[in-house]
Every structure is written in structure tokens, then in C-alpha cells.
Design a protein around this motif. Structure first.
Motif, PDB file in Angstrom:
ATOM      1  N   GLY A  36       0.782  -1.231   0.000  1.00  0.00           N
ATOM      2  CA  GLY A  36       0.000   0.000   0.000  1.00  0.00           C
ATOM      3  C   GLY A  36       0.810   1.275   0.000  1.00  0.00           C
ATOM      4  N   THR A  37       2.152   1.156   0.044  1.00  0.00           N
ATOM      5  CA  THR A  37       2.991   2.348  -0.035  1.00  0.00           C
ATOM      6  C   THR A  37       2.778   3.006  -1.401  1.00  0.00           C
ATOM      7  OG1 THR A  37       4.675   1.329   1.381  1.00  0.00           O
ATOM      8  CG2 THR A  37       5.349   3.236   0.081  1.00  0.00           C
ATOM      9  N   PRO A  38       2.564   4.329  -1.449  1.00  0.00           N
ATOM     10  CA  PRO A  38       2.342   4.995  -2.741  1.00  0.00           C
ATOM     11  C   PRO A  38       3.427   4.652  -3.762  1.00  0.00           C
ATOM     12  CG  PRO A  38       1.909   6.517  -0.947  1.00  0.00           C
ATOM     13  CD  PRO A  38       2.479   5.274  -0.322  1.00  0.00           C
ATOM     14  N   LYS A  39       3.002   4.340  -4.966  1.00  0.00           N
ATOM     15  CA  LYS A  39       3.926   3.849  -5.995  1.00  0.00           C
ATOM     16  C   LYS A  39       5.041   4.841  -6.302  1.00  0.00           C
ATOM     17  CE  LYS A  39       1.920  -0.119  -6.713  1.00  0.00           C
ATOM     18  NZ  LYS A  39       2.596  -1.382  -6.319  1.00  0.00           N
ATOM     19  N   GLU A  40       4.731   6.146  -6.276  1.00  0.00           N
ATOM     20  CA  GLU A  40       5.783   7.105  -6.601  1.00  0.00           C
ATOM     21  C   GLU A  40       6.874   7.107  -5.540  1.00  0.00           C
ATOM     22  OE1 GLU A  40       2.582   9.515  -4.413  1.00  0.00           O
ATOM     23  OE2 GLU A  40       2.667   7.925  -5.940  1.00  0.00           O
ATOM     24  N   ARG A  41       6.509   6.829  -4.280  1.00  0.00           N
ATOM     25  CA  ARG A  41       7.516   6.766  -3.214  1.00  0.00           C
ATOM     26  C   ARG A  41       8.323   5.469  -3.316  1.00  0.00           C
ATOM     27  NH1 ARG A  41       3.558   9.084   1.590  1.00  0.00           N
ATOM     28  NH2 ARG A  41       2.930  10.929   0.402  1.00  0.00           N
ATOM     29  N   VAL A  42       7.665   4.392  -3.729  1.00  0.00           N
ATOM     30  CA  VAL A  42       8.386   3.136  -3.976  1.00  0.00           C
ATOM     31  C   VAL A  42       9.447   3.371  -5.047  1.00  0.00           C
ATOM     32  CG1 VAL A  42       8.208   0.763  -4.812  1.00  0.00           C
ATOM     33  CG2 VAL A  42       6.418   1.693  -3.317  1.00  0.00           C
ATOM     34  N   GLN A  43       9.061   4.029  -6.133  1.00  0.00           N
ATOM     35  CA  GLN A  43      10.000   4.268  -7.226  1.00  0.00           C
ATOM     36  C   GLN A  43      11.137   5.191  -6.802  1.00  0.00           C
ATOM     37  OE1 GLN A  43      10.114   2.645 -10.082  1.00  0.00           O
ATOM     38  NE2 GLN A  43       8.351   1.479  -9.344  1.00  0.00           N
ATOM     39  N   VAL A  44      10.819   6.204  -6.016  1.00  0.00           N
ATOM     40  CA  VAL A  44      11.861   7.114  -5.524  1.00  0.00           C
ATOM     41  C   VAL A  44      12.882   6.351  -4.689  1.00  0.00           C
ATOM     42  CG1 VAL A  44      12.292   8.974  -3.835  1.00  0.00           C
ATOM     43  CG2 VAL A  44      10.565   9.271  -5.612  1.00  0.00           C
ATOM     44  N   LEU A  45      12.408   5.473  -3.797  1.00  0.00           N
ATOM     45  CA  LEU A  45      13.322   4.731  -2.926  1.00  0.00           C
ATOM     46  C   LEU A  45      14.083   3.646  -3.692  1.00  0.00           C
ATOM     47  CD1 LEU A  45      11.169   4.545   0.326  1.00  0.00           C
ATOM     48  CD2 LEU A  45      13.143   6.006  -0.130  1.00  0.00           C
ATOM     49  N   ARG A  46      13.451   3.048  -4.692  1.00  0.00           N
ATOM     50  CA  ARG A  46      14.167   2.079  -5.530  1.00  0.00           C
ATOM     51  C   ARG A  46      15.313   2.762  -6.284  1.00  0.00           C
ATOM     52  NH1 ARG A  46       9.662  -1.880  -8.509  1.00  0.00           N
ATOM     53  NH2 ARG A  46       9.320  -3.267  -6.718  1.00  0.00           N
ATOM     54  N   ARG A  47      15.011   3.942  -6.846  1.00  0.00           N
ATOM     55  CA  ARG A  47      16.061   4.669  -7.567  1.00  0.00           C
ATOM     56  C   ARG A  47      17.179   5.088  -6.619  1.00  0.00           C
ATOM     57  NH1 ARG A  47      11.715   6.971 -10.535  1.00  0.00           N
ATOM     58  NH2 ARG A  47      11.653   8.741  -9.110  1.00  0.00           N
ATOM     59  N   ALA A  48      16.795   5.562  -5.438  1.00  0.00           N
ATOM     60  CA  ALA A  48      17.800   5.997  -4.453  1.00  0.00           C
ATOM     61  C   ALA A  48      18.677   4.830  -4.027  1.00  0.00           C
ATOM     62  CB  ALA A  48      17.102   6.610  -3.237  1.00  0.00           C
ATOM     63  N   PHE A  49      18.073   3.651  -3.829  1.00  0.00           N
ATOM     64  CA  PHE A  49      18.836   2.461  -3.449  1.00  0.00           C
ATOM     65  C   PHE A  49      19.823   2.102  -4.558  1.00  0.00           C
ATOM     66  CE2 PHE A  49      19.604  -2.091  -3.130  1.00  0.00           C
ATOM     67  CZ  PHE A  49      19.829  -2.269  -1.772  1.00  0.00           C
ATOM     68  N   GLY A  50      19.342   2.105  -5.799  1.00  0.00           N
ATOM     69  CA  GLY A  50      20.210   1.773  -6.925  1.00  0.00           C
ATOM     70  C   GLY A  50      21.369   2.739  -7.069  1.00  0.00           C
ATOM     71  N   GLU A  51      21.115   4.015  -6.888  1.00  0.00           N
ATOM     72  CA  GLU A  51      22.186   5.011  -6.975  1.00  0.00           C
ATOM     73  C   GLU A  51      23.176   4.864  -5.824  1.00  0.00           C
ATOM     74  OE1 GLU A  51      22.840   7.142  -9.467  1.00  0.00           O
ATOM     75  OE2 GLU A  51      21.210   6.109 -10.499  1.00  0.00           O
TER      76      GLU A  51
END
Length: 347
Positions: free
Chosen positions: A283-298
Motif C-alpha cells: 500500500g505504499t504509494p507507488k511514486e515513493r516506492v519508485q523514488v526509494l528504488r532509484r535511491a537504493f540503486g544510486e
């Protein structure tokens, strides 16, 4: 002429799609910046301070915020118990899905769900996976005092070799159970230790003979014993030999039946790539999931993060959140016979 018109139209459509994508990314970043500015992100680690999970999380916490819009503070909390099951259940069912709390628990718990383990209060397919910093390579380390310095000696042992474990769903527990059945190794699992550090101390005191967990952790925390010859790596539970251990036999190559090979694959190999996952609640908002995925990858590519990992002797071989999602989905497609046998082994 038709081809030229079609090609022109296609180029326009592609350009339009790219512009829309860029606008959406900008909107997501702006929205995330508004949300995360002045906030604190909490990484909940399911194991005690000082262990491998905790060490990775603390180094990640020191660097990931520079890649999160709004540059929030990032802290680490240790919520221990039941081999990180308490943390996993809490993230799934009791954590507000706002993108401010990230769970870090052992990925073997996913197998516990699939194979009917007790105490599981989550559905692994519904977590929002952020990524994994390193793929684990599971090996078995036995002390010189155990008298076992090779897998042949282990096979011939007249008494069961005592292996330390933490709890169902942890690498050391599950590996011991699978290898006992798949290879017929004489093993007595002594479980209940609160992590790999206590297992190491128990082995050094002669309480147990050793254990099986990630080489990435063993080579750091048991370096002195390895260098002194007081600890031997006698077996690798990996698909391909670790370069450092080229002469140590592979469990999968010792398996004598197709069923045994499937058990090792499903019970050890398949979870090794996702042993150290980071996850958000459903249920975490998808845009925040994507932000954290990108941050983790970087972060996994950040030179300061990598320098600190090298200093701490930690390997970095990341798996993206999207890849974790696919691996988890794949686990739930195992054939019913293998699932039934694994359920029997890990119960």
C-alpha cells in the motif's frame, strides 16, 4: 511513401511518450521532495547491532539520503526476535505505508511462507521490494576441533555434526535441514542462537561444531580463525564455486538424485539472491516506492558508499527491487511435489 508517413508518425509518438515520461518523473520527484523534506526514514533491521544485516543497513543509511528528494534523515533501529520474523510481520501488518519505514529482514522467510512455516503473518508477494545489496553465497564452516576438515570426513562421521542455527527461516537453520535430507549428511541442528556472532562464539567454545551461512559474512567475522586454520570451509551450497573457494566441493554436485538437486535449488540457491532484502509495507504509494528504488540503486554505485563497504570488507553485488519482485513471484511457481517435500523438511 506509406512507410515514410508511418515512420514519421511513430517518431512523433515516441517523442510524445518520452516527454510524458519526463514530465511524470519530474512530478514524482517534486511530490517526493515536498513529502520527504524535513522527515526521517527509519530502517528496521530484524537482527542485533554489529551483525552483517545491521552493518549493511548502517552504511546504506549514511549515504542513501543524498539520492532521496528532500534529503530526509535516515536512522536504523534493531527490532530483533525469531530470526527477524518479528520485524517482517511488523513491517507488513503494523507499519504505516507512507514510505518512511523500510524493513530489512532475512529473505528465507519467504520460503517459510511458501512451505508452511509457523508464525508467518505476511504475504511476500505484496511487499514493495526496494532491493538487495549483495547476493549471498552459502557455505558451511566447521572448526578444526570438530575433527571434520572435508565433506568426505563429514559424510563418514560416526556422530552427527552439530550445526548452530538461529530460527526457522534463517539461512543457518534452513541450510542445515536441507543438506541433511538432500545429501544424507549426519547433522544435528542446535538452534535458538540470536545471530551469527553467538553461533561463532559457541563454535569456538566447542559447544557446536560450526554452521552454514554466507561466505560474505564468514570471511569477515571469522577471518582470524580462517587464517589460523582453526576454521575450515568444507562445503559450498552455491550454483557456482566462489573464486576464493575454488577447491571446496559444491552441494548440488554431490546430490545423487533429481529430487535432491531440486531441494538444494529451492531451499538454498533460490533464496540466496534475496537473503538481505529491503522492503516497504503493502500500500505504499507507488511514486515513493519508485523514488526509494532509484535511491537504493544510486547508493549501490556511490563512490563514498563503495569505499566504506570496502573498508568494512563488505561485498556489493546488488539486486534491484524489480528483480527481487520477479524472484519472489518465481518461488511461488514451484511444482507441488517440491513444495510438499520442502514443507516436510522445514516444518
Amino acid at each position: 511513401m506509406c512507410n515514410l508517413i508511418g515512420g514519421s508518425r511513430m517518431r512523433k509518438l515516441l517523442l510524445y511518450a518520452s516527454l510524458v515520461g519526463a514530465i511524470l518523473v519530474t512530478m514524482n520527484v517534486s511530490s517526493a521532495q515536498d513529502f520527504y523534506a524535513g522527515k526521517t526514514i527509519r530502517i528496521v533491521v530484524g537482527f542485533p547491532a554489529g551483525g552483517g544485516f545491521d552493518t549493511y543497513s548502517r552504511i546504506i543509511a549514511r549515504h542513501i539520503n543524498k539520492y532521496i528528494p528532500g534529503t530526509p534523515a535516515v536512522i536504523v533501529d534493531n527490532v530483533t526476535g525469531a530470526g527477524s520474523l518479528i520485524a517482517a510481520n511488523s513491517i507488513y501488518k503494523a507499519t504505516k505505508p507512507d514510505g518512511l519505514t523500510i524493513g530489512n529482514f532475512i529473505g528465507n522467510l519467504i520460503s517459510q511462507q511458501l512451505f508452511g512455516g509457523s508464525g508467518i503473518e505476511f504475504d511476500a508477494r505484496k511487499f514493495e521490494w526496494i532491493g538487495v545489496p549483495v547476493k549471498d553465497h552459502v557455505v558451511c564452516a566447521l572448526t578444526k576441533a570438530s575433527g571434520i576438515n572435508s565433506v568426505d570426513a563429514w559424510m563418514a562421521a560416526k556422530a552427527p555434526v552439530k550445526l548452530g542455527g538461529s530460527a526457522p527461516g534463517t539461512t543457518n537453520d534452513d541450510t542445515a535441514k536441507v543438506l541433511k535430507v538432500a545429501l544424507g549428511l549426519p547433522i544435528q541442528l542446535v538452534t535458538g542462537y540470536k545471530g551469527t556472532a553467538p553461533i561463532k562464539l559457541a563454535a569456538e567454545s566447542g559447544e557446536i561444531d560450526g554452521s552454514c551461512w554466507a561466505w560474505e559474512s564468514i570471511k569477515v567475522m571469522w577471518r582470524q580463525g580462517l587464517d589460523a586454520g582453526d576454521v575450515n570451509i568444507v562445503l559450498q551450497a552455491v550454483p557456482k564455486a566462489v573464486p576464493d573457494l575454488a577447491k571446496v566441493p559444491l552441494a548440488i554436485e554431490l546430490a545423487k538424485t533429481e529430487e535432491a538437486r531440486k531441494l538444494i535449488q529451492a531451499g538454498i540457491h533460490d533464496t540466496a539472491a534475496i537473503t538481505r532484502p529491503y522492503a516497504l509495507p503493502p500500500g505504499t504509494p507507488k511514486e515513493r516506492v519508485q523514488v526509494l528504488r532509484r535511491a537504493f540503486g544510486e547508493t549501490m554505485k556511490d563512490k563514498d558508499f563503495l569505499a566504506e563497504a570496502v573498508k568494512s570488507k563488505l561485498d556489493v553485488d546488488p539486486v534491484s527491487g524489480e528483480e527481487v519482485e520477479k524472484i519472489v513471484a518465481g518461488l511461488f511457481k514451484l511444482d507441488s511435489a517440491t513444495v510438499a517435500k520442502m514443507s516436510e523438511i522445514l516444518k
